[in-house]
Design an enzyme around this catalytic site. Structure first.
Site, PDB file in Angstrom:
ATOM      1  N   LEU A 136      75.690  43.422  54.942  1.00  0.00           N
ATOM      2  CA  LEU A 136      74.729  44.287  55.799  1.00  0.00           C
ATOM      3  C   LEU A 136      74.646  45.579  55.360  1.00  0.00           C
ATOM      4  O   LEU A 136      74.862  45.915  54.163  1.00  0.00           O
ATOM      5  CB  LEU A 136      76.179  44.166  56.851  1.00  0.00           C
ATOM      6  N   ASP A 137      73.825  46.114  55.909  1.00  0.00           N
ATOM      7  CA  ASP A 137      73.806  47.466  55.838  1.00  0.00           C
ATOM      8  C   ASP A 137      74.961  48.436  56.133  1.00  0.00           C
ATOM      9  O   ASP A 137      76.323  48.229  56.052  1.00  0.00           O
ATOM     10  CB  ASP A 137      72.772  48.290  56.893  1.00  0.00           C
ATOM     11  N   GLN A 138      74.395  49.713  54.710  1.00  0.00           N
ATOM     12  CA  GLN A 138      76.205  50.671  54.792  1.00  0.00           C
ATOM     13  C   GLN A 138      76.814  50.998  56.145  1.00  0.00           C
ATOM     14  O   GLN A 138      78.352  50.895  56.115  1.00  0.00           O
ATOM     15  CB  GLN A 138      75.808  51.576  53.508  1.00  0.00           C
TER      16      GLN A 138
END
Length: 299
Positions: A136-138
């Site tokens: 997942l993106d940060q």
């Protein structure tokens, strides 16, 4: 294909009772290989390795597979509170909070989800390599799936390639999304003008996002999203391209007045268990910042 119900873990070994058909076979070894391949669905790569290392053994009527050998974590353990959503001998699903990366990217002193999972294994006395299956993106929150042995990793990696692992998201976006929008099928490539961004590009990789509008507010919408593909920043790029950037998403020109991170959350993760073949559906409740955002938008 459904694996046997009658199995037990004993240390590094998985114990199975295949039944008299195999026990009474003229060539038990060959029949065992066929049974493990065709009935149990053992990954071919793992089957070859365990056969070569003599880690498939019989003990009377019980078949033993060395599926749980001790493995180094592969990353330093750093203790922080971890929200475990699901765990057994094959899989781990944990909540990733917004603002945290999944694995190290070279920045000194950063604490990632992999570090914290390593500490979880260590604290539970589990000698397991830290292997996440997807990312997942940060600044996206949601569930992340980990494989706890080679069988699980091979099966789950294959399911990712075959798009059998379902990831369902909610997002708050700018503007009123039309209710007729159900699918975004636009290729995504790198943005040559910005190293971190991606953009819709005719020469990019195929990308499909499924959309369902849940609520409309003044100047914003709540949408449910499913990924048929997993391109970098896919949801953010697709919605921004249509004029509906995520609230809080500075990189794609979303407004930051109501929330200080992209308003995107992995609400649900669905996958087939790598050994039992049971369908597993994991829900990850909304973080408090998204609940607060919805309350603001509703008023």
């Amino acid at each position: 294909m459904r694996n046997p119900d009658n199995w037990t873990r004993r240390g590094e070994w998985l114990e199975l009772i295949p039944g008299k058909t195999i026990l009474d076979a003229d060539d038990r070894d060959a029949e065992t290989i066929r049974w493990l391949t065709n009935t149990v669905g053992m990954p071919e790569k793992l089957l070859r390795r365990l056969t070569h290392e003599k880690k498939i053994q019989w003990n009377g009527a019980r078949l033993l597979l060395a599926l749980f050998p001790a493995r180094p974590l592969g990353i330093d353990s750093i203790w922080q509170e971890l929200e475990v959503l699901y765990e057994d001998d094959f899989c781990l699903v944990v909540h990733k909070p917004a603002g945290m990366t999944i694995h190290p990217d070279g920045r000194k002193g950063e604490v990632t989800l992999d570090h914290i999972v390593a500490a979880h294994y260590e604290g539970m006395g589990q000698e397991v390599a830290v292997r996440h299956i997807h990312r997942l993106d940060q600044n996206t929150s949601g569930p992340v799936l980990y494989a706890k042995n080679e069988w699980a990793q091979l099966k789950l990696d294959e399911d990712m390639r075959l798009k059998k692992i379902e990831r369902k998201y909610i997002a708050f976006v700018e503007g009123n999304v039309r209710s007729s929008l159900s699918e975004i099928d636009l290729p995504i490539g790198k943005d040559r003008h910005h190293a971190q961004r991606r953009r819709v590009s005719p020469t990019g990789q195929s990308a499909i996002t499924r959309v369902r509008v849940e609520e409309i507010y003044t100047g914003a919408s709540l949408v449910h999203l499913e990924l048929d593909t997993g391109r970098t920043h896919q949801i953010r790029v697709h919605l921004s391209h249509l004029g509906h950037p995520l609230l809080g998403d500075l990189l794609y020109e979303g407004s930051i007045g109501l929330i200080n991170r992209q308003a995107l959350h992995g609400e649900r993760l669905c996958f087939t268990h790598p050994f039992t073949r049971e369908y597993i559906e994991i829900e990850d409740p909304w973080p408090s910042d998204l609940i607060d955002l919805q309350n603001i938008l509703r008023t």
